[in-house]
Design a protein around this motif. Structure first.
Motif, mmCIF file in Angstrom:
data_model
loop_
_atom_site.group_PDB
_atom_site.id
_atom_site.type_symbol
_atom_site.label_atom_id
_atom_site.label_comp_id
_atom_site.label_asym_id
_atom_site.label_seq_id
_atom_site.Cartn_x
_atom_site.Cartn_y
_atom_site.Cartn_z
ATOM 1 N N SER A 26 -17.308 -9.385 5.876
ATOM 2 C CA SER A 26 -16.838 -10.593 5.220
ATOM 3 C C SER A 26 -15.930 -10.319 4.036
ATOM 4 O O SER A 26 -15.272 -11.216 3.561
ATOM 5 C CB SER A 26 -18.042 -11.411 4.750
ATOM 6 N N SER A 27 -15.886 -9.092 3.565
ATOM 7 C CA SER A 27 -15.148 -8.849 2.335
ATOM 8 C C SER A 27 -13.647 -8.922 2.526
ATOM 9 O O SER A 27 -12.932 -9.314 1.625
ATOM 10 C CB SER A 27 -15.527 -7.492 1.742
ATOM 11 N N GLY A 28 -13.142 -8.522 3.669
ATOM 12 C CA GLY A 28 -11.711 -8.619 3.916
ATOM 13 C C GLY A 28 -10.884 -7.858 2.917
ATOM 14 O O GLY A 28 -9.803 -8.275 2.549
ATOM 15 N N GLY A 29 -11.383 -6.771 2.420
ATOM 16 C CA GLY A 29 -10.619 -5.986 1.474
ATOM 17 C C GLY A 29 -11.284 -5.909 0.122
ATOM 18 O O GLY A 29 -10.822 -5.214 -0.743
ATOM 19 N N GLY A 30 -12.353 -6.651 -0.085
ATOM 20 C CA GLY A 30 -13.080 -6.550 -1.328
ATOM 21 C C GLY A 30 -13.707 -5.175 -1.432
ATOM 22 O O GLY A 30 -13.985 -4.543 -0.436
ATOM 23 N N ARG A 52 -5.233 -16.947 1.117
ATOM 24 C CA ARG A 52 -4.708 -17.704 2.254
ATOM 25 C C ARG A 52 -3.273 -17.315 2.598
ATOM 26 O O ARG A 52 -2.759 -17.752 3.625
ATOM 27 C CB ARG A 52 -4.784 -19.204 1.971
ATOM 28 N N SER A 53 -2.631 -16.501 1.784
ATOM 29 C CA SER A 53 -1.265 -16.077 2.082
ATOM 30 C C SER A 53 -1.283 -15.000 3.165
ATOM 31 O O SER A 53 -2.339 -14.508 3.545
ATOM 32 C CB SER A 53 -0.580 -15.533 0.819
ATOM 33 N N ASP A 54 -0.111 -14.621 3.627
ATOM 34 C CA ASP A 54 -0.017 -13.528 4.603
ATOM 35 C C ASP A 54 0.338 -12.216 3.918
ATOM 36 O O ASP A 54 0.703 -11.249 4.562
ATOM 37 C CB ASP A 54 0.985 -13.860 5.709
ATOM 38 N N GLN A 55 0.211 -12.183 2.603
ATOM 39 C CA GLN A 55 0.567 -11.007 1.821
ATOM 40 C C GLN A 55 -0.679 -10.254 1.380
ATOM 41 O O GLN A 55 -1.736 -10.842 1.170
ATOM 42 C CB GLN A 55 1.375 -11.437 0.599
ATOM 43 N N THR A 56 -0.548 -8.932 1.233
ATOM 44 C CA THR A 56 -1.631 -8.133 0.655
ATOM 45 C C THR A 56 -1.480 -8.191 -0.857
ATOM 46 O O THR A 56 -0.390 -7.968 -1.391
ATOM 47 C CB THR A 56 -1.565 -6.682 1.154
ATOM 48 N N ARG A 78 -7.646 -13.107 4.210
ATOM 49 C CA ARG A 78 -9.013 -12.570 4.106
ATOM 50 C C ARG A 78 -9.696 -13.040 2.831
ATOM 51 O O ARG A 78 -9.053 -13.453 1.877
ATOM 52 C CB ARG A 78 -8.991 -11.040 4.125
ATOM 53 N N ARG A 79 -11.018 -12.915 2.831
ATOM 54 C CA ARG A 79 -11.837 -13.241 1.671
ATOM 55 C C ARG A 79 -12.443 -11.963 1.109
ATOM 56 O O ARG A 79 -12.736 -11.038 1.859
ATOM 57 C CB ARG A 79 -12.976 -14.177 2.062
ATOM 58 N N GLY A 80 -12.645 -11.945 -0.177
ATOM 59 C CA GLY A 80 -13.298 -10.813 -0.815
ATOM 60 C C GLY A 80 -14.357 -11.310 -1.783
ATOM 61 O O GLY A 80 -14.254 -12.407 -2.325
#
Length: 155
Positions: A26-30, A52-56, A78-80
């Motif tokens: 669920s972290s999506g990069g957290g 919600r953007s398409d950017q990192t 993703r969500r973090g």
């Protein structure tokens, strides 16, 4: 090892495995680990951030005009989840665009203030120990909003 202690050990391992896989999925990069920042003795809060953007993005906590506190990277869509020690009565977020098309500038070569303005941070909210706040970074990565969630079980 008797059956009671074996079942307790197995339950512990199962809970640890669920917590680990749920956190990673669920972290999506957290970034995992303990709370970030200096322990000021004021407790900690959970910061959920939805990119919600398409950017990192690299996401930061902002405590007034103090230096930014890096929370971590968050891929587009993703969500973090991050835990931070409270550094003051009001926190907000800012972010830097790492990949993708940067947001439109506010002048020649400048990112919008939300990307990393030196002044007032964006989407500020008053906090206390145990709070859980979810910020949403807009699809265009130029603005954000927040909601207060049910309190966490820590402080």
């Amino acid at each position: 090892m008797n059956n009671h202690s074996r079942s307790g050990f197995l339950a512990f391992v199962a809970m640890l495995a669920v917590a680990f896989t749920t956190g990673c999925a669920s972290s999506g990069g957290g970034e995992a680990g303990g709370p970030v920042g200096n322990d000021s003795g004021e407790g900690a809060l959970e910061m959920q951030i939805w990119n919600r953007s398409d950017q990192t993005l690299t996401v930061f906590a902002r405590w007034g005009n103090a230096p930014r506190l890096r929370l971590g990277n968050l891929s587009g869509g993703r969500r973090g989840s991050f835990v931070a020690y409270i550094q003051g009565p009001r926190v907000a977020i800012s972010w830097d665009v790492l990949s993708g098309r940067p947001p439109a500038g506010t002048g020649a070569g400048f990112f919008p203030a939300v990307a990393d303005g030196p002044g007032e941070p964006q989407c500020g909210v008053d906090v206390q120990a145990g709070d859980r706040i979810e910020w949403t970074i807009a699809i265009n990565s130029r603005s954000c909003s927040y909601v207060r969630m049910e309190p966490a079980g820590f402080n």
